[in-house]
Design a protein around this motif. Sequence first.
Motif, short mmCIF file in Angstrom:
data_model
loop_
_atom_site.label_atom_id
_atom_site.label_comp_id
_atom_site.label_asym_id
_atom_site.label_seq_id
_atom_site.Cartn_x
_atom_site.Cartn_y
_atom_site.Cartn_z
N LEU A 4 0.78 -1.23 0.00
CA LEU A 4 0.00 0.00 0.00
C LEU A 4 0.81 1.28 0.00
CD1 LEU A 4 -2.71 -1.04 2.63
CD2 LEU A 4 -2.94 -1.00 0.14
N ILE A 5 2.12 1.20 0.22
CA ILE A 5 2.91 2.42 0.44
C ILE A 5 3.95 2.64 -0.65
CG2 ILE A 5 4.48 3.61 2.00
CD1 ILE A 5 3.27 2.08 4.32
N ASP A 6 3.95 3.85 -1.21
CA ASP A 6 5.05 4.31 -2.06
C ASP A 6 5.89 5.27 -1.22
OD1 ASP A 6 4.52 3.07 -4.59
OD2 ASP A 6 2.81 4.42 -4.82
N VAL A 7 7.16 4.96 -1.08
CA VAL A 7 8.07 5.78 -0.26
C VAL A 7 8.78 6.80 -1.14
CG1 VAL A 7 9.96 5.74 1.41
CG2 VAL A 7 8.48 3.73 1.14
N VAL A 8 8.98 8.01 -0.61
CA VAL A 8 9.76 9.03 -1.29
C VAL A 8 10.93 9.42 -0.39
CG1 VAL A 8 9.81 11.40 -2.17
CG2 VAL A 8 7.82 9.93 -2.62
N PHE A 36 10.83 5.45 -4.14
CA PHE A 36 11.26 6.44 -5.11
C PHE A 36 12.35 7.31 -4.49
CE2 PHE A 36 7.11 5.09 -6.40
CZ PHE A 36 7.13 5.10 -7.79
N VAL A 37 13.57 7.13 -4.99
CA VAL A 37 14.72 7.86 -4.46
C VAL A 37 15.07 8.98 -5.44
CG1 VAL A 37 17.11 7.73 -3.68
CG2 VAL A 37 15.60 5.75 -3.41
N VAL A 38 15.11 10.21 -4.93
CA VAL A 38 15.51 11.36 -5.73
C VAL A 38 16.91 11.77 -5.31
CG1 VAL A 38 14.99 13.74 -6.37
CG2 VAL A 38 13.12 12.13 -5.93
N ASP A 39 17.87 11.56 -6.20
CA ASP A 39 19.26 11.90 -5.94
C ASP A 39 19.51 13.32 -6.45
OD1 ASP A 39 22.00 12.12 -5.74
OD2 ASP A 39 22.43 10.72 -7.37
N ASN A 40 19.76 14.24 -5.52
CA ASN A 40 19.92 15.65 -5.85
C ASN A 40 21.32 15.95 -6.40
OD1 ASN A 40 18.21 17.89 -5.95
ND2 ASN A 40 17.75 17.76 -3.77
N ASN A 54 19.91 -3.86 -7.75
CA ASN A 54 19.14 -4.79 -8.59
C ASN A 54 17.89 -5.23 -7.82
OD1 ASN A 54 18.36 -6.50 -10.66
ND2 ASN A 54 19.67 -8.19 -9.94
N ASP A 55 16.99 -4.30 -7.66
CA ASP A 55 15.75 -4.57 -6.93
C ASP A 55 14.66 -3.71 -7.54
OD1 ASP A 55 13.62 -4.62 -4.97
OD2 ASP A 55 15.06 -5.38 -3.52
N SER A 56 13.64 -4.33 -8.08
CA SER A 56 12.58 -3.60 -8.78
C SER A 56 11.81 -2.66 -7.86
CB SER A 56 11.61 -4.59 -9.44
OG SER A 56 11.01 -5.43 -8.46
N LEU A 57 11.91 -2.86 -6.56
CA LEU A 57 11.19 -2.00 -5.62
C LEU A 57 11.80 -0.60 -5.59
CD1 LEU A 57 8.79 -2.35 -3.62
CD2 LEU A 57 10.49 -2.67 -1.81
N VAL A 58 13.11 -0.50 -5.82
CA VAL A 58 13.81 0.78 -5.76
C VAL A 58 13.80 1.44 -7.13
CG1 VAL A 58 15.98 1.96 -5.24
CG2 VAL A 58 15.29 -0.05 -3.91
N LYS A 59 13.24 2.64 -7.19
CA LYS A 59 13.13 3.39 -8.44
C LYS A 59 13.86 4.72 -8.24
CE LYS A 59 8.58 1.26 -8.62
NZ LYS A 59 8.97 0.10 -9.44
N ALA A 60 15.10 4.78 -8.71
CA ALA A 60 15.95 5.93 -8.43
C ALA A 60 16.03 6.87 -9.62
CB ALA A 60 17.36 5.46 -8.05
N THR A 61 16.05 8.16 -9.32
CA THR A 61 16.23 9.20 -10.32
C THR A 61 17.35 10.12 -9.87
OG1 THR A 61 13.88 9.20 -10.92
CG2 THR A 61 15.16 11.13 -11.55
N THR A 62 18.36 10.31 -10.72
CA THR A 62 19.44 11.24 -10.43
C THR A 62 19.21 12.51 -11.22
OG1 THR A 62 21.06 9.51 -9.94
CG2 THR A 62 21.91 11.68 -10.55
N LEU A 63 19.08 13.64 -10.55
CA LEU A 63 18.81 14.91 -11.20
C LEU A 63 20.10 15.51 -11.76
CD1 LEU A 63 16.34 16.44 -8.58
CD2 LEU A 63 15.81 15.05 -10.60
N SER A 64 19.97 16.32 -12.79
CA SER A 64 21.15 16.92 -13.43
C SER A 64 21.71 18.07 -12.61
CB SER A 64 20.79 17.41 -14.83
OG SER A 64 19.72 18.35 -14.78
N ASP A 65 20.92 18.60 -11.67
CA ASP A 65 21.36 19.67 -10.79
C ASP A 65 20.80 19.41 -9.40
OD1 ASP A 65 22.68 21.65 -12.66
OD2 ASP A 65 20.71 21.51 -13.60
N ASN A 66 21.42 20.04 -8.40
CA ASN A 66 20.88 20.00 -7.04
C ASN A 66 19.80 21.06 -6.95
OD1 ASN A 66 20.29 20.05 -4.33
ND2 ASN A 66 22.41 20.12 -3.65
N ILE A 67 18.54 20.64 -6.93
CA ILE A 67 17.43 21.59 -6.94
C ILE A 67 16.97 21.96 -5.53
CG2 ILE A 67 16.66 20.83 -9.20
CD1 ILE A 67 14.46 19.21 -7.85
#
Length: 313
Positions: A4-8, A36-40, A54-67
């Motif tokens: 039931l939970i999506d983590v940010v 959902f991991v947001v890498d600043n 290698n885990d489908s549960l972890v969905k990481a995004t690396t941003l092009s800048d530190n916002i």
Amino acid sequence: MEKLIDVVVVTYNRLPLLKECLLSLLNQRDNLSGIFVVDNHSTDGTTAYLSSINDSLVKATTLSDNIGGAAGFEYGVNQAMVEGTGRYIWIMDDDTIPNIGASSALLKTAKQLNDTFGFLCSNVRWTDGHATNIAQVSKDWPEKISFGLVGTVSATFVSILVPKENINRLGLPLGKMQIWGDDTEYTTRLSSFEASFFVSDSIAVHKTGYNLMQDSLKTIQADRIWRFKSMYRNLIYIKRHYASKRGVLKLVFENIVTGIGALAAKDHRLNRFGAAFFGTWNGFFFNPDVHFPDEVSLEKSKNEERSKKILNG
């Protein structure tokens, strides 16, 4: 078991703590539909580490800048709303280490309340076991008490659970707030809509380098003074939107008194005073727009769901 939970999680250059945070979350994977991991735009190896998971549960995004932290949460919550499949979003910093039963305690409370709440927040402890990031208790909490829970009006982004329905109605966190105060504004917005609660059985450790409850403008490290400037601006914004004029004036007075008191600090006295004065002044001209989850993507998902139902008869 229904997940039931999506983590940010928003992270920046704290790889050891991020690893600990993710390990704790993965140990609660039965309750999670996505992390959902947001890498600043980290520079400490975080990007490579996230790419190696290698885990489908972890969905990481690396941003092009530190916002910034606030914009990172706005981005992450939006992403989880659009791409996640859970009913709730669990928001936390990268130095938040939730105990193994933290998510289950939050879900249990959500069920007891029939999802009728603005947000739920965990019982946050510092590394020495003392309380930190303490939620602000509602003045009418005796009337709002339910199932032994204490009503709250605001909390920090160190473990809060929000129903996605509320985010669709009230919008995303304010990314323009940059840092410090964005969580107070967002949780105040949520609690103004629906009663919110502190869940004592949901325990999380905040592994920040120091206990924020023990710091002040007068004693904060010099390289963090600018954060107070943002905080004072943000708090004035919050008072303008959720409190009376008297409350705004009271905060202005308190901020200036705090700034004057900081003139007795050991160093950077004028910078400390300026943070309080100019931060407060800027708060009267600060009017960021509230954004809502990506309506195009959400509508696409709804259309796809409707199409599946039609195809399946």
